[in-house]
Design a protein around this motif. Structure first.
Motif, PDB file in Angstrom:
ATOM      1  N   LYS A  86       1.084   4.090  -2.924  1.00  0.00           N
ATOM      2  CA  LYS A  86       0.791   5.479  -2.562  1.00  0.00           C
ATOM      3  C   LYS A  86       1.975   6.384  -2.873  1.00  0.00           C
ATOM      4  O   LYS A  86       1.814   7.499  -3.395  1.00  0.00           O
ATOM      5  N   SER A 112      -3.634   3.053  -6.333  1.00  0.00           N
ATOM      6  CA  SER A 112      -3.696   4.223  -5.462  1.00  0.00           C
ATOM      7  C   SER A 112      -3.637   5.512  -6.263  1.00  0.00           C
ATOM      8  O   SER A 112      -3.040   5.566  -7.346  1.00  0.00           O
ATOM      9  N   ASP A 113      -4.251   6.558  -5.695  1.00  0.00           N
ATOM     10  CA  ASP A 113      -4.106   7.909  -6.239  1.00  0.00           C
ATOM     11  C   ASP A 113      -3.239   8.771  -5.323  1.00  0.00           C
ATOM     12  O   ASP A 113      -3.203   9.987  -5.468  1.00  0.00           O
ATOM     13  N   GLY A 114      -2.540   8.135  -4.384  1.00  0.00           N
ATOM     14  CA  GLY A 114      -1.713   8.844  -3.438  1.00  0.00           C
ATOM     15  C   GLY A 114      -2.371   9.044  -2.090  1.00  0.00           C
ATOM     16  O   GLY A 114      -1.700   9.328  -1.094  1.00  0.00           O
ATOM     17  N   GLN A 115      -3.684   8.897  -2.050  1.00  0.00           N
ATOM     18  CA  GLN A 115      -4.434   9.015  -0.801  1.00  0.00           C
ATOM     19  C   GLN A 115      -5.210   7.725  -0.521  1.00  0.00           C
ATOM     20  O   GLN A 115      -4.994   7.050   0.472  1.00  0.00           O
ATOM     21  N   LYS A 116      -6.089   7.390  -1.435  1.00  0.00           N
ATOM     22  CA  LYS A 116      -6.887   6.175  -1.312  1.00  0.00           C
ATOM     23  C   LYS A 116      -6.140   4.997  -1.906  1.00  0.00           C
ATOM     24  O   LYS A 116      -5.381   5.140  -2.860  1.00  0.00           O
ATOM     25  N   GLN A 174       1.992   9.574  -5.396  1.00  0.00           N
ATOM     26  CA  GLN A 174       2.318  10.910  -4.902  1.00  0.00           C
ATOM     27  C   GLN A 174       3.516  11.500  -5.636  1.00  0.00           C
ATOM     28  O   GLN A 174       3.527  12.690  -5.981  1.00  0.00           O
ATOM     29  N   ASN A 187       2.226  12.322  -9.107  1.00  0.00           N
ATOM     30  CA  ASN A 187       0.912  12.973  -9.126  1.00  0.00           C
ATOM     31  C   ASN A 187      -0.011  12.310 -10.145  1.00  0.00           C
ATOM     32  O   ASN A 187      -0.521  12.931 -11.075  1.00  0.00           O
ATOM     33  N   HIS A 217       0.837  -1.202   0.000  1.00  0.00           N
ATOM     34  CA  HIS A 217       0.000   0.000   0.000  1.00  0.00           C
ATOM     35  C   HIS A 217       0.869   1.250   0.000  1.00  0.00           C
ATOM     36  O   HIS A 217       0.595   2.213  -0.737  1.00  0.00           O
ATOM     37  N   GLU A 218       1.904   1.241   0.835  1.00  0.00           N
ATOM     38  CA  GLU A 218       2.779   2.415   0.925  1.00  0.00           C
ATOM     39  C   GLU A 218       3.565   2.614  -0.367  1.00  0.00           C
ATOM     40  O   GLU A 218       3.815   3.747  -0.783  1.00  0.00           O
TER      41      GLU A 218
END
Length: 258
Positions: free
Chosen positions: A148, A168-172, A152, A155, A144-145
């Protein structure tokens, strides 16, 4: 969010800078879900081909100056036109050349999607991982990390494909837990997912559409695996047949999301 019906209705044109191993598989995967593939080889037609396309997919499995130049030229045109750009940093940890070439493209081109296995995305996220060439290898990093961090960093949406796909979109973060172990023995299934991701983002550039891409291929593999025990190459052919027939109702009924 995109649907497979929308892909078939709109038939987006997906422009591909493919590697030397899998262009036929990638074109077939795009075509069988209802989109339209173009395989791009000569930089002189970059502007013309981007102009008629709805997404660009860059596979960096063939690391040479010509492909880097094509990727930058087409990527810049795609950014100017506002169509999604997907990149696959194939085996980026394997050589300094691959790292340098990816860095050149990343410096010039804005990505909307990054798709790779755990080893490839861990490298981009600066997380220690024991990648094995094009194979994911092993590591202790949190998937997950990793997903993410890549999202991030660039972007964009990231799609970490494997036994469980992590998007992931960097948050979810979303997990897709469908799939089949024969994907691992058929070279190029990740490249096929690149093309499917391009088609989904062409219809709707969002996290949910990236999740749909993972669902489409994973569920097709799950269905194909039911009738192809101990015949892994037949499995791949059956995946293509399944992609052609797959419906949104099947996807929604069979999906295993977390």
């Amino acid at each position: 969010m995109a649907t497979i019906k929308q892909i078939r209705d709109q038939s987006p044109i997906i422009l591909n800078i493919s590697n030397m191993v899998t262009p036929q598989h990638v074109a077939d995967a795009i075509n069988f879900i209802g989109a339209s593939p173009i395989m791009f080889d000569d930089i002189k037609e970059a502007a013309d081909l981007v102009n008629i396309s709805n997404a660009l997919v860059i596979n960096m499995g063939s690391s040479n100056d010509t492909d880097v130049e094509k990727s930058i030229a087409a990527g810049k045109y795609a950014n100017q036109k506002g169509i999604p750009v997907v990149i696959d940093p194939v085996a980026i940890g394997a050589s300094q050349l691959r790292q340098d070439n990816f860095a050149k493209v990343a410096k010039e081109v804005k990505f909307d999607g990054v798709r790779g296995n755990a080893g490839e995305l861990a490298f981009l996220a600066d997380i220690e991982w024991n990648a094995q060439g094009i194979d994911a290898g092993e590591g202790d990093g949190d998937l997950h990390e990793i997903a993410k961090a890549v999202a991030q960093k660039f972007n964009c949406v990231s799609l970490l494909s494997g036994v469980v796909d992590v998007i992931s979109d960097g948050q979810k973060v979303v997990e897709v837990k469908n799939g089949h172990h024969y994907f691992a023995v058929n070279v190029g299934c990740g490249d096929m997912l690149d093309g499917i991701l391009g088609a989904c983002l062409a219809v709707d550039n969002s996290l949910d559409s990236a999740v749909l891409a993972a669902r489409i291929l994973s569920i097709a593999g799950e269905i194909a695996g039911e009738t192809t025990e101990n015949i892994p190459y037949t499995f791949l052919n059956t995946v293509f047949d399944t992609l052609y027939q797959l419906s949104d109702a099947q996807i929604n009924d069979l999906q295993k999301l977390e």
